[in-house]
Enzyme design. Structure first.
Site, short mmCIF file in Angstrom:
data_model
loop_
_atom_site.label_atom_id
_atom_site.label_comp_id
_atom_site.label_asym_id
_atom_site.label_seq_id
_atom_site.Cartn_x
_atom_site.Cartn_y
_atom_site.Cartn_z
N GLU A 288 -9.76 2.70 -5.40
CA GLU A 288 -9.42 4.08 -5.01
C GLU A 288 -8.27 4.69 -5.81
O GLU A 288 -7.45 5.40 -5.25
CB GLU A 288 -9.10 4.13 -3.51
N HIS B 143 -2.78 3.24 -4.80
CA HIS B 143 -2.16 2.83 -3.54
C HIS B 143 -0.71 2.42 -3.81
O HIS B 143 -0.23 1.40 -3.32
CB HIS B 143 -2.94 1.68 -2.88
N ASP C 180 0.86 -1.18 0.00
CA ASP C 180 0.00 0.00 0.00
C ASP C 180 0.89 1.23 0.00
O ASP C 180 2.12 1.12 -0.02
CB ASP C 180 -0.97 -0.02 1.21
C1 ACM Z 1 -10.87 -0.57 0.13
O1 ACM Z 1 -11.39 -0.51 1.26
N1 ACM Z 1 -10.32 0.52 -0.39
C2 ACM Z 1 -10.86 -1.79 -0.65
#
Ligand code: ACM
Length: 759
Positions: free
Chosen positions: A327, A264, A199
């Protein structure tokens, strides 16, 4: 009556009869302590005596059965303190493992006074039969021999994917902790460990071809005011990852690794800036939220991902490889001429179609080795390869869209299956997000959405709970958030709908909590325990409410200093107590204690103090329970309950007819949240003094009655104490508390407030 409704009645009657039959034969009526509840369990006369003299037998040459027999013997040793002997070949009166049983993960377990048989064609089934027997041997926390009730059990799972995700990117856990989590999953027949290894905050898996991923991207500077160590983080070597994969496989658990793309991705871009579209800023690796850094779409970047995924696939035999996809905000792609040119060159409409193209290209690396791509539900946007599987997290809409489009899907919706939310309204809950997701909420999750036809439902592979660890700095906190809630999901993933019963699940909780302890995980007990709420009582007495947040079982208490037992007085409503009285209270379920004994000494002065979690938040936009990051042992650190979009608290019902002295313990947290433009919405009131003030208003829109200067508090990274006088007020008033500050740094938070009325 029309033909159609007649038919419906007839079908319902058959379904009802079937449900009654199932109930008559399930674990609830059988009174067994099996979790997840099995498909069929019928009690018989008598018991099987399990003792140090018991033998566990497997057929000659059956290496897998030998392994399972030893696992069962080890678990019995851990829980009951003796280890049955494992023997090869026939052994009368023994626990016998045989292959003459059902296929896959299914098993049959027959317990009779004269012996036990675990029958399953496959190792997975044998293992699950052994887990069920171990559970029958641990109806409580006692040591020594045990009489196991005779029963015939036939069992098989409802869903193929029974998962738990642990985020090792935001905070790293020890391998031993992850093994304990795997033990607890396995004992409850969960079979998928989704490992979130990458991440923005860190890259956690050794990749031999790209050493900087761990040497550089494995470490970050945490922004805490006083955490000066620039090297927070760590990583798992390939050998360690292989060790975990093997450990899990021996427990019928597949480890599904996740390598996040295209977003991410700050950490890998910090290590190799050529992978990104914009210069990385390593100082943000200690932030939380949604970051703008995305991989670029150069051929060299896909070569990098291909090489990484090849090493990943060498380590993880999982048929599924998770490639993230969530995201990925598109600002950097929108701002990059190179990316825009790529969109044109490919004839795509926009950045969403580019993400779809990106994911499909990554998927080709997996296809080459016969693996299946799985990603978060954003991968649906802009089209998806036919064999891709969708993990639905933005509610279950992604799962519904995926199933309708013919894709397999796993349900892991926010908020119900997001185990970073707190478990009760108690101010003693461990750190996490502020919405309350109780054990019962998780248990109530329906894994068969009504929006889908029976055929479409076949695409639901199963369910998964996710433990995101932004606010879980310690392994213990991660375990407390995961358990016992993961066990509720284990039952939803395994047990048929007709046998789902919260009351029966609750009955098994004392046994479950004892098992989790034996397995080495620290489960959260707070929601089960009496949670004291003090208020002013009649005639100078103090009123003590002892209800437990979850309301499971019954609270019993003493006032004579003795430990509460099942024969102590049952709590039936608030107690009126004199100063100095000591109350000991505990929750019991079916004669067994659930949670810890709690001791409360009645001190009327404590009515004048409330910690932040006992105050009311003015708003709850992004409520978080956070710890102070001033230097101190983690578990001694102060807790703050704060809406980071509006740090403001209300003391309801204050009485200050002659005024009062308000004393506040305050701390500061780094505002390390990537919230984009929303940052501008956080209210900042102008300070009147250089150090700012704590302001007190009569309700949040009312008159300001005090502004207490903070002085030099900003220089103190730990907690500071400030105090000031409040003028007299008639009747009961709500005190609204907030800070003034020129900027979000320092970001002031209340730890506790004392309002001492003048007399
Ligand atoms: C997530 O909670 N962004 C998969």
């Amino acid at each position: 009556m029309t033909m159609t409704s007649l038919r419906t009645v007839a079908v319902s009657a058959i379904a009802l009869a079937a449900a009654l039959c199932a109930n008559a034969a399930n674990a609830e009526s059988a009174g067994l302590t099996l979790t997840p509840a099995p498909a069929k369990a019928v009690r018989a006369e008598g018991t099987f005596k399990l003792s140090a003299a018991t033998r566990i037998a497997f057929a000659k040459g059956d290496v897998e059965a030998r392994g399972v027999a030893n696992q069962l013997a080890d678990l019995i040793r851990r829980s009951r303190g003796f280890r049955p002997v494992v023997v090869e070949g026939p052994a009368p009166g023994a626990i016998v493992l045989t292959r003459e049983g059902p296929a896959g993960e299914a098993y049959k377990l027959d317990v009779a006074p004269g012996g036990v048989t675990i029958a399953a064609a496959k190792r997975a089934g044998l293992f699950y039969g052994a887990m069920s027997l171990w559970q029958l041997a641990t109806p409580d926390a006692a040591k020594g021999p045990v009489a196991i009730p005779a029963a015939a059990i036939e069992d098989a799972p409802r869903f193929a994917w029974r998962g738990l995700m642990i985020d090792s990117a935001r905070h790293v856990q020890s391998l031993d902790t992850l093994k304990a989590v795997i033990d607890a999953m396995a004992a409850h027949k969960m079979n998928t460990f989704h490992w979130h290894l990458v991440d923005d905050q860190g890259w956690r898996l050794e990749i031999k071809k790209y050493p900087k991923l761990t040497q550089v991207a494995g470490w970050r500077h945490d922004p805490g005011a006083a955490v000066k160590d620039p090297k927070y983080g760590g990583f798992y070597t390939q050998d360690q990852a292989r060790e975990l994969v093997a450990y899990a496989a021996a427990r019928n658990i597949t480890v599904v690794p996740e390598i996040e793309t295209p977003g991410h991705a700050l950490a890998p871009i910090v290590a190799y800036p050529e992978l990104g579209t914009a210069a990385p800023d390593a100082s943000h690796m200690g932030d939380w939220g949604v970051f703008p850094w995305l991989y670029n779409t150069d051929d060299a970047t896909f070569a990098f991902l291909d090489n990484v995924l090849n090493e990943v696939m060498d380590i993880f035999p999982s048929p599924f490889i998770h490639v993230g996809g969530d995201e990925a905000t598109k600002e950097q792609w929108q701002a990059s001429p190179k990316i825009q040119a790529k969109i044109k060159e490919l004839g795509l409409k926009d950045e969403h179609e580019l993400q779809s193209w990106f994911i499909q290209r990554v998927g080709k690396s997996l296809d080459k080795r016969g693996r299946r791509l799985i990603g978060w539900d954003e991968i649906l946007e802009g089209g998806l390869a036919p064999n891709a599987t969708v993990m639905s997290w933005r509610g279950i809409d992604g799962a519904i869209a995926a199933a309708k489009a013919g894709h397999d899907t796993v349900l892991s919706p926010h908020p119900t299956l997001y185990l970073d939310h707190r478990q009760s309204g108690s101010w003693e809950e461990p750190t996490g997000r502020g919405k309350i997701i109780t054990l019962k909420d998780v248990y109530a999750f329906d894994p068969a959405p009504a929006q889908l036809t029976p055929d479409e439902r076949k695409h639901i592979l199963g369910v998964q709970a996710n433990v995101w660890t932004e606010h879980m700095q310690t392994d213990i906190r991660m375990q407390q958030m995961a358990f016992p809630r993961a066990i509720a999901l284990a039952e939803r993933g395994w047990t048929r709908e007709a046998d789902i019963s919260w009351d029966d699940f609750a009955r098994r909780l004392p046994a479950e909590m004892a098992r989790l302890k034996v397995l080495g995980v620290t489960a959260n007990t707070i929601p089960f325990e009496p949670s004291p709420k003090l208020s002013a009582g009649e005639g100078g007495k103090t009123r003590l409410d002892l209800s437990a947040p979850l309301g499971v079982g019954e609270v019993r208490y003493t006032t004579d200093g003795k430990a509460p037992t099942t024969s102590s007085t049952a709590y039936a409503g608030p107690l009126e107590l004199a100063a100095g009285a000591t109350v000991k209270a505990r929750t019991f379920v079916d004669g067994q204690a659930l949670g810890r004994e709690r001791v409360y000494k009645v001190d009327p002065a404590s009515l004048n103090t409330r910690v932040s979690g006992q105050l009311k938040r003015c708003t709850s936009q992004v409520p978080l329970l956070m710890i102070d990051d001033a230097p101190a042992a983690f578990d001694k650190r102060a807790m703050f309950d704060v809406d980071i979009f509006n740090p403001c608290w209300i003391w309801e019902g204050a009485e200050l007819p002659k005024g009062a002295l308000l004393t506040a313990r305050i701390g500061q947290i780094p505002f390390n949240f990537q919230v984009g433009k929303d940052r501008d919405k956080i209210p900042l009131r102008a300070p009147a003094t250089p150090g700012g003030e704590l302001e007190v208003r009569l309700s949040c829109t009312g008159e300001r009655i005090a502004a207490i200067p903070l002085g030099d508090s900003a220089k103190n990274p730990a907690l500071s104490t400030v105090s000031g006088r409040l003028p007299a007020q008639a009747g009961k008033v709500d005190l609204c508390l907030s800070f003034t500050s020129k900027t979000l740094d320092p970001f002031w938070v209340l730890e506790r407030v004392t309002v001492k009325p003048a007399n």
